[in-house]
Structures are given as C-alpha cells and as structure tokens.
Design an enzyme around this catalytic site. Structure first.
Site, PDB file in Angstrom:
ATOM      1  N   MET A  27       0.829  -1.202   0.000  1.00 16.33           N
ATOM      2  CA  MET A  27       0.000   0.000   0.000  1.00 16.33           C
ATOM      3  C   MET A  27       0.868   1.257   0.000  1.00 16.33           C
ATOM      4  SD  MET A  27      -3.551  -0.699   2.013  1.00 16.33           S
ATOM      5  CE  MET A  27      -2.949  -0.500   3.679  1.00 16.33           C
ATOM      6  N   GLY A  28       2.152   1.079  -0.319  1.00 19.04           N
ATOM      7  CA  GLY A  28       3.039   2.220  -0.430  1.00 19.04           C
ATOM      8  C   GLY A  28       3.573   2.695   0.908  1.00 19.04           C
ATOM      9  N   TYR A  29       4.137   3.903   0.882  1.00 21.47           N
ATOM     10  CA  TYR A  29       4.877   4.470   2.007  1.00 21.47           C
ATOM     11  C   TYR A  29       5.869   3.433   2.512  1.00 21.47           C
ATOM     12  CZ  TYR A  29       5.708   8.299   5.161  1.00 21.47           C
ATOM     13  OH  TYR A  29       6.304   9.366   5.797  1.00 21.47           O
ATOM     14  N   LEU A  30       6.762   3.055   1.599  1.00 24.93           N
ATOM     15  CA  LEU A  30       7.600   1.875   1.795  1.00 24.93           C
ATOM     16  C   LEU A  30       8.647   2.078   2.893  1.00 24.93           C
ATOM     17  CD1 LEU A  30       8.198   0.937  -1.947  1.00 24.93           C
ATOM     18  CD2 LEU A  30       6.348   0.208  -0.428  1.00 24.93           C
ATOM     19  N   HIS A  31       8.956   0.988   3.579  1.00 26.70           N
ATOM     20  CA  HIS A  31      10.008   0.970   4.582  1.00 26.70           C
ATOM     21  C   HIS A  31      10.865  -0.273   4.346  1.00 26.70           C
ATOM     22  CE1 HIS A  31       7.546  -2.053   6.542  1.00 26.70           C
ATOM     23  NE2 HIS A  31       6.544  -1.198   6.646  1.00 26.70           N
ATOM     24  N   HIS A  34       9.167  -3.638   3.572  1.00 28.58           N
ATOM     25  CA  HIS A  34       8.753  -3.840   2.175  1.00 28.58           C
ATOM     26  C   HIS A  34       9.957  -4.165   1.292  1.00 28.58           C
ATOM     27  CE1 HIS A  34       5.506  -0.917   3.537  1.00 28.58           C
ATOM     28  NE2 HIS A  34       4.802  -1.942   3.118  1.00 28.58           N
ATOM     29  N   LYS A 146       4.644 -10.045   9.696  1.00 28.93           N
ATOM     30  CA  LYS A 146       4.003  -9.140  10.647  1.00 28.93           C
ATOM     31  C   LYS A 146       2.486  -9.226  10.538  1.00 28.93           C
ATOM     32  CE  LYS A 146       3.661  -4.624  10.190  1.00 28.93           C
ATOM     33  NZ  LYS A 146       2.238  -4.343  10.551  1.00 28.93           N
ATOM     34  N   SER A 182       6.428  -0.566  10.265  1.00 29.50           N
ATOM     35  CA  SER A 182       5.071  -0.405   9.759  1.00 29.50           C
ATOM     36  C   SER A 182       4.925   1.002   9.216  1.00 29.50           C
ATOM     37  CB  SER A 182       4.049  -0.628  10.886  1.00 29.50           C
ATOM     38  OG  SER A 182       2.751  -0.219  10.492  1.00 29.50           O
ATOM     39  N   SER A 183       4.155   1.138   8.139  1.00 30.05           N
ATOM     40  CA  SER A 183       3.890   2.472   7.607  1.00 30.05           C
ATOM     41  C   SER A 183       3.177   3.345   8.628  1.00 30.05           C
ATOM     42  CB  SER A 183       3.057   2.372   6.326  1.00 30.05           C
ATOM     43  OG  SER A 183       3.759   1.645   5.333  1.00 30.05           O
TER      44      SER A 183
END
Length: 278
Positions: A27-31, A34, A146, A182-183
């Site tokens: 869902m994006g906002y990658l860390h 991901h 997770k 987590s985003s």
C-alpha cells in the site's frame, strides 16, 4: 523500471516478461520491511512487479483511509534502486470501476483477531489480492510475517481458488529497539514511539515464559497483557495464543502456536506477533 497505472498496460508489459515473476503487493509508504520482500523476490525470480495501491475496501468507516501515509515519488525512487521491473500504481477507479460488486469471503480463518476487530477487512484484502494475482500472473507472491493472519487468509484463498501462485512469507523486519516496521509508525509522536516498544516487550515476555516451560494458554496470554497494562499509553485490543493453522485460542500449547497482539498507542493501532515453538 516502468510505472504503470492501467490494467491493460500492465497485462501487455507482463506478457513481455520471460521467465519467473515475483509479486510484492504493497500500500506504499515503503520501509525496510517492504524492501526486504522486494530483495527476496529479486533473488528468487527473473523479474519483480511491485504494486502500490491503498485499497479502500479493507478499511472500515472509522479507520484511517484518508490519512494513510502516501509518498509515491519517494516509493518509486526506492523501488528503482532495487531494480524492480514494473510498478503498478492504479487509481481506485481502475481497480473498482462503477458497478463493481464481487467480493471474496475466505471463511473461518478470517473471523477471529483482526477479522473480529475490523469487520470486512479480510474480505477487502482477499478481493484485492485476488485481483492483483489475476492482473499480474506472478509465479510467487511475497508477504511479511508481521501480518500473520493476512498470510493465512491469502494462503487459504489461493488454495481454495486453485490459484497458481506460490505464497512466500518473509520474516518481520524490526527497528533496533524491536518495534516492527510499519507504515503506521509515522503516526507516533516521540512519547508514543517510545511506548510502542511495548508490543515487542510483550512478545519477548511470552517467549520467555514459553521457553521456561509454560504451556497454559491463559498464563501465556496473561504474560503479554501484564506488560501492556504496565504501559500507560498502551491499550490492548486483543492478545492471543492461537493454533498456527486455524487461529483458535489454545487452552494448552502442545505444538507450535502464534502469539499475536493488537495494541493502541494513542490513536495509532499496531500489530505484532511471534511463533512459539520448541
């Protein structure tokens, strides 16, 4: 790296890829969590497709859809550095056009824990993942541990619908102090960020009790809850010690079990888990 926003264009680009393809849905906002999935997919396949889509059907009416973090330019830069072949970043109208009405109910595995706390969540998850499988035709798809219940839901859907996709579950990636990446961690202010380590501390407590020989489910759940209750900024949604296959709560742990929890830190809801075994 090609960035694609329509299903038709994605299917054309996918058809040109020779060899095996790994899919990393996000869902994006990658860390870093991901990116660890992307690297695993890169290592095990000839090509990698990553999807970026904040899926509205998995959010409840009082949840954080509108404020869910988004930064597509940053995400694309990270994925280009990882040598992703295709990025599929559709609009909501592309995935759910007018008249859309088909949803997937995965059954009992989706009912407890996150399913009970977030009614309809896994229906939305299963539906969008099934659509992404149909659109991208991957050989393998990569998900993080997770979201443990989500991985079980997706495995069940894939098995029940005879989808030719291997589901690969990858380890949780943590911050140095144990907080699972987590985003949603971006929502935490500094005091809440400190308090958020309570999830990892609770899991460590249950692991210690288990390693010491405790097998009573209530006692193991109580060990987690005691740690959470001692943190003033934390409020448990649930703590669970459940069967690793069907997620029913265990009175006595006789084999492997999933210890999981959902905790609110201020207004932010975080989840985490570990497997008890040995």
């Amino acid at each position: 790296m090609r960035v694609i926003t329509t299903i038709a264009e994605l299917r054309t680009a996918r058809a040109a890829l020779q060899g095996t393809t790994g899919l990393v849905p996000t869902m994006g906002y990658l860390h870093e969590g991901h990116l660890s999935l992307v690297r695993r997919a890169r290592a095990e396949n000839d090509h990698v497709i990553t999807t970026i889509f904040v899926n509205p059907t998995q959010f409840g009416p009082s949840e954080d859809l509108t404020r869910y973090p988004r930064d597509l330019p940053r995400d694309l830069a990270l994925l280009e550095a990882e040598k992703v072949d295709l990025v599929f970043a559709p609009d909501v109208s592309e995935m759910y056009p007018p008249g859309f009405g088909t949803f997937i109910d995965v059954g009992p595995i989706a009912a407890p824990l996150e399913g009970a706390a977030r009614p309809g969540h896994f229906c939305g998850v299963a539906t969008v993942v099934c659509k992404l499988f149909a659109i991208t035709s991957p050989h393998r798809a990569y998900f993080g541990q997770k979201d443990a219940q989500q991985t079980l839901v997706i495995r069940r859907m894939t098995l029940d619908l005879n989808l030719p996709v291997e589901i690969v579950v990858c380890p949780i990636v943590r911050e140095p102090d144990g907080l699972a990446m987590s985003s949603r961690n971006v929502y935490l202010n500094p005091e809440e960020r400190r308090a958020a380590t309570v999830l990892f501390r609770a899991l460590r407590a249950v692991q210690e009790r288990f390693a010491a020989g405790e097998r009573n489910g209530d006692a193991l759940r109580a060990a987690m809850r005691a740690v959470i209750d001692a943190e003033p900024l934390a409020r448990a949604d649930y703590v669970s010690v459940a069967d690793l296959d069907d997620l029913h709560e265990l009175e006595t742990v006789t084999g492997r079990a999933l210890a999981s929890l959902a905790v609110r830190i201020g207004t932010t809801r975080l989840i985490d888990n570990c497997v008890l075994e040995g």
